[in-house]
Scaffold this active site. Structure first.
Site, PDB file in Angstrom:
ATOM      1  CE1 TYR A   1      -2.896  -3.158   0.506  1.00  0.00           C
ATOM      2  CE2 TYR A   1      -3.359  -2.469   2.751  1.00  0.00           C
ATOM      3  CZ  TYR A   1      -3.528  -3.368   1.715  1.00  0.00           C
ATOM      4  OH  TYR A   1      -4.346  -4.463   1.901  1.00  0.00           O
TER       5      TYR A   1
ATOM      6  CE  LYS B   1      -3.115  -7.119   4.708  1.00  0.00           C
ATOM      7  NZ  LYS B   1      -3.322  -5.688   4.443  1.00  0.00           N
TER       8      LYS B   1
ATOM      9  CG  HIS C   1      -0.531  -8.658   0.567  1.00  0.00           C
ATOM     10  ND1 HIS C   1      -0.239  -7.319   0.561  1.00  0.00           N
ATOM     11  CD2 HIS C   1      -1.869  -8.735   0.374  1.00  0.00           C
ATOM     12  CE1 HIS C   1      -1.356  -6.629   0.358  1.00  0.00           C
ATOM     13  NE2 HIS C   1      -2.360  -7.469   0.239  1.00  0.00           N
TER      14      HIS C   1
HETATM   15  P1  NDP Z   1     -14.253  -1.789   1.760  1.00  0.00           P
HETATM   16  O1  NDP Z   1     -15.214  -2.912   1.549  1.00  0.00           O
HETATM   17  O2  NDP Z   1     -13.797  -1.461   3.125  1.00  0.00           O
HETATM   18  O3  NDP Z   1     -14.906  -0.507   1.060  1.00  0.00           O
HETATM   19  C1  NDP Z   1     -14.252   0.726   0.975  1.00  0.00           C
HETATM   20  C2  NDP Z   1     -15.050   1.614   0.010  1.00  0.00           C
HETATM   21  O4  NDP Z   1     -16.364   1.827   0.508  1.00  0.00           O
HETATM   22  C3  NDP Z   1     -14.424   2.948  -0.205  1.00  0.00           C
HETATM   23  O5  NDP Z   1     -14.656   3.316  -1.565  1.00  0.00           O
HETATM   24  C4  NDP Z   1     -15.213   3.873   0.736  1.00  0.00           C
HETATM   25  O6  NDP Z   1     -15.276   5.163   0.185  1.00  0.00           O
HETATM   26  C5  NDP Z   1     -16.580   3.211   0.737  1.00  0.00           C
HETATM   27  N1  NDP Z   1     -17.240   3.327   2.059  1.00  0.00           N
HETATM   28  C6  NDP Z   1     -16.681   3.102   3.275  1.00  0.00           C
HETATM   29  N2  NDP Z   1     -17.604   3.224   4.254  1.00  0.00           N
HETATM   30  C7  NDP Z   1     -18.756   3.532   3.652  1.00  0.00           C
HETATM   31  C8  NDP Z   1     -20.059   3.783   4.138  1.00  0.00           C
HETATM   32  N3  NDP Z   1     -20.338   3.738   5.440  1.00  0.00           N
HETATM   33  N4  NDP Z   1     -21.016   4.084   3.233  1.00  0.00           N
HETATM   34  C9  NDP Z   1     -20.765   4.127   1.920  1.00  0.00           C
HETATM   35  N5  NDP Z   1     -19.545   3.884   1.390  1.00  0.00           N
HETATM   36  C10 NDP Z   1     -18.544   3.607   2.255  1.00  0.00           C
HETATM   37  O7  NDP Z   1     -13.013  -2.087   0.771  1.00  0.00           O
HETATM   38  P2  NDP Z   1     -11.445  -2.251   0.895  1.00  0.00           P
HETATM   39  O8  NDP Z   1     -11.059  -2.926  -0.361  1.00  0.00           O
HETATM   40  O9  NDP Z   1     -10.770  -1.011   1.241  1.00  0.00           O
HETATM   41  O10 NDP Z   1     -11.241  -3.306   2.079  1.00  0.00           O
HETATM   42  C11 NDP Z   1     -11.010  -2.944   3.449  1.00  0.00           C
HETATM   43  C12 NDP Z   1      -9.595  -3.286   3.868  1.00  0.00           C
HETATM   44  O11 NDP Z   1      -9.324  -4.668   3.632  1.00  0.00           O
HETATM   45  C13 NDP Z   1      -8.501  -2.576   3.060  1.00  0.00           C
HETATM   46  O12 NDP Z   1      -8.379  -1.214   3.385  1.00  0.00           O
HETATM   47  C14 NDP Z   1      -7.307  -3.426   3.412  1.00  0.00           C
HETATM   48  O13 NDP Z   1      -6.860  -3.114   4.712  1.00  0.00           O
HETATM   49  C15 NDP Z   1      -7.930  -4.824   3.362  1.00  0.00           C
HETATM   50  N6  NDP Z   1      -7.745  -5.446   2.032  1.00  0.00           N
HETATM   51  C16 NDP Z   1      -6.872  -6.518   1.961  1.00  0.00           C
HETATM   52  C17 NDP Z   1      -6.626  -7.161   0.778  1.00  0.00           C
HETATM   53  C18 NDP Z   1      -5.692  -8.313   0.757  1.00  0.00           C
HETATM   54  O14 NDP Z   1      -5.321  -8.785  -0.330  1.00  0.00           O
HETATM   55  N7  NDP Z   1      -5.240  -8.817   1.881  1.00  0.00           N
HETATM   56  C19 NDP Z   1      -7.276  -6.741  -0.484  1.00  0.00           C
HETATM   57  C20 NDP Z   1      -8.214  -5.629  -0.308  1.00  0.00           C
HETATM   58  C21 NDP Z   1      -8.426  -5.036   0.912  1.00  0.00           C
HETATM   59  P3  NDP Z   1     -14.569   6.448   0.905  1.00  0.00           P
HETATM   60  O15 NDP Z   1     -13.153   6.058   1.240  1.00  0.00           O
HETATM   61  O16 NDP Z   1     -14.659   7.487  -0.160  1.00  0.00           O
HETATM   62  O17 NDP Z   1     -15.400   6.729   2.114  1.00  0.00           O
END
Ligand code: NDP
Length: 281
Positions: A50, A75, A108
Site C-alpha cells: 500500500y 503484510k 500478502h
Molecule cells: P471496503 O469494503 O472497506 O470498502 C471501501 C469503500 O467503501 C471505499 O470506496 C469507501 O469510500 C466506501 N465506504 C466506506 N464506508 C462507507 C459507508 N459507510 N457508506 C458508503 N460507502 C462507504 O473495501 P477495501 O477494499 O478497502 O477493504 C477494506 C480493507 O481490507 C482494506 O483497506 C485493506 O486493509 C484490506 N484489504 C486486503 C486485501 C488483501 O489482499 N489482503 C485486499 C483488499 C483489501 P470512501 O473512502 O470514499 O469513504
C-alpha cells in the site's frame, strides 16, 4: 463503543473491528489514520504494497496512544518471498512504522505460480521472525484451502488468521470452512464490497428495518459470523458509521437474507489467489 477482542490460537488477542488503509494515498495516510484514532479505531491494517506504512507510523507517533492499546498489521509484499528479502522487508516496515514489533505480519498473497510454487520457505521465515520478536503473531492472506493445508502439514505452524475476500456477494465459504478446520480466524477484506452493498435492494430493505445503513448491516453480518473486519473510508462520518456496530443486532432471518446474496465465484471482486502472480516492479 467497545470493540470486542477475539483470542487467537497463539494466546494473543485482536480487536474484531479495525481500520483498513488500502488505497489511502500515502500523503493523506497520516491525517486519515489520525481521524480513525479520534473516532476510536485502535486496529490498523496496512501492507508494504500500500506504500503508506510511513503515514501510519506518523499517525501512531502523533497520537500519543500507548503502544499496548494499538494493534498494527502489515503484510509481506509479493516481491519479497525469498527468506532474506522477507527479513529485510520487515525491518524496513518496522522502521517506516516507527515500531520495534508489529502485532501481526502476513504473507500478502501465496503466489502459487511464482517462486517455483514455494511459499513454505516464506512461511518458515515468518515463524523465525516471530521467534525473534519482530512480530507478535503471524498469519497469511489470500490462502486457498490447499495452500493452508500445505504450510500446516509441512511446518506444523498454524497461521492465526487468513485474510481473504469476504462480503455479502462473495461469502467465500470454502475458505472460511478450511480456516475454521485449522483453528484460523477469518479476516474479511473488502467487507462492504467496496461500497457496493449500498446498491443492493435486499441490503437496503434490511437497513431500513434496523434503522442503519447497508454498510453497517454488512459489517454487523461479518461480526455475527465471528470474522474480523477493517472497513476503509476517507470520510470521518463514514468512519464513525462503520464504528457504530455494537448497539444493534441482526435477527436470524436477517442474517440468512444477507447470506443468501452470495453469488459464489461470480461475486468475487478481487483477483483469484490461485492465479494472481503480480510482482511490483
Ligand atoms: P471496503 O469494503 O472497506 O470498502 C471501501 C469503500 O467503501 C471505499 O470506496 C469507501 O469510500 C466506501 N465506504 C466506506 N464506508 C462507507 C459507508 N459507510 N457508506 C458508503 N460507502 C462507504 O473495501 P477495501 O477494499 O478497502 O477493504 C477494506 C480493507 O481490507 C482494506 O483497506 C485493506 O486493509 C484490506 N484489504 C486486503 C486485501 C488483501 O489482499 N489482503 C485486499 C483488499 C483489501 P470512501 O473512502 O470514499 O469513504
Amino acid at each position: 463503543m467497545t470493540v470486542p477482542n477475539l483470542t487467537l490460537h497463539d494466546g494473543t488477542s485482536i480487536p474484531q473491528l479495525g481500520f483498513g488503509v488500502f488505497q489511502v494515498p500515502p500523503e493523506e495516510t497520516a491525517a486519515t489514520v489520525r481521524t480513525a484514532f479520534e473516532v476510536g479505531y485502535r486496529h490498523i491494517d496496512t501492507a508494504q504494497m500500500y506504500q503508506n506504512e510511513e503515514g501510519v507510523g506518523t499517525a501512531i507517533k502523533d497520537s500519543g496512544l500507548d503502544r499496548g492499546d494499538l494493534y498494527i498489521t502489515t503484510k509481506l509484499n509479493n516481491g519479497f518471498h525469498r527468506p532474506d528479502d522477507a527479513r529485510r522487508s520487515l525491518e524496513k516496515s518496522l522502521s517506516r512504522l516507527g515500531l520495534d514489533q508489529v502485532d501481526l505480519f502476513l504473507i500478502h498473497w501465496p503466489l502459487p505460480t511464482q517462486y517455483d510454487g514455494d511459499f513454505v520457505s516464506t512461511w518458515e521465515t515468518l515463524a523465525a521472525l516471530q521467534a525473534e520478536g519482530r512480530t507478535r503473531s503471524i498469519g497469511v492472506s489470500n490462502f486457498q484451502p490447499d495452500h493452508l493445508d500445505e504450510i500446516v502439514s509441512k511446518t506444523g505452524v498454524v497461521p492465526v488468521v487468513n485474510q481473504v475476500e469476504v462480503h455479502p456477494f462473495f461469502a467465500n465459504e470454502a475458505v472460511r470452512a478450511a480456516n475454521a478446520r485449522h483453528g484460523v480466524l477469518t479476516e474479511a477484506w473488502s467487507p462492504i464490497a467496496q461500497g457496493k452493498v449500498h446498491d443492493d435492494d435486499v441490503m437496503g430493505e434490511i437497513a431500513a428495518l434496523v434503522g442503519r445503513s447497508p454498510a453497517q448491516v454488512a459489517l454487523r453480518w461479518h461480526l455475527q459470523r465471528g470474522d474480523i473486519v477493517f472497513p476503509k473510508s476517507m470520510h470521518r462520518e463514514r468512519m464513525q458509521q462503520n464504528f457504530e456496530l455494537f448497539d444493534f443486532e441482526l435477527s436470524h432471518e436477517q442474517m440468512a437474507s444477507v447470506s443468501a446474496l452470495d453469488l459464489g465465484e461470480a461475486g468475487r471482486m478481487g483477483p483469484n489467489p490461485d492465479e494472481f502472480d503480480w510482482i511490483p516492479a
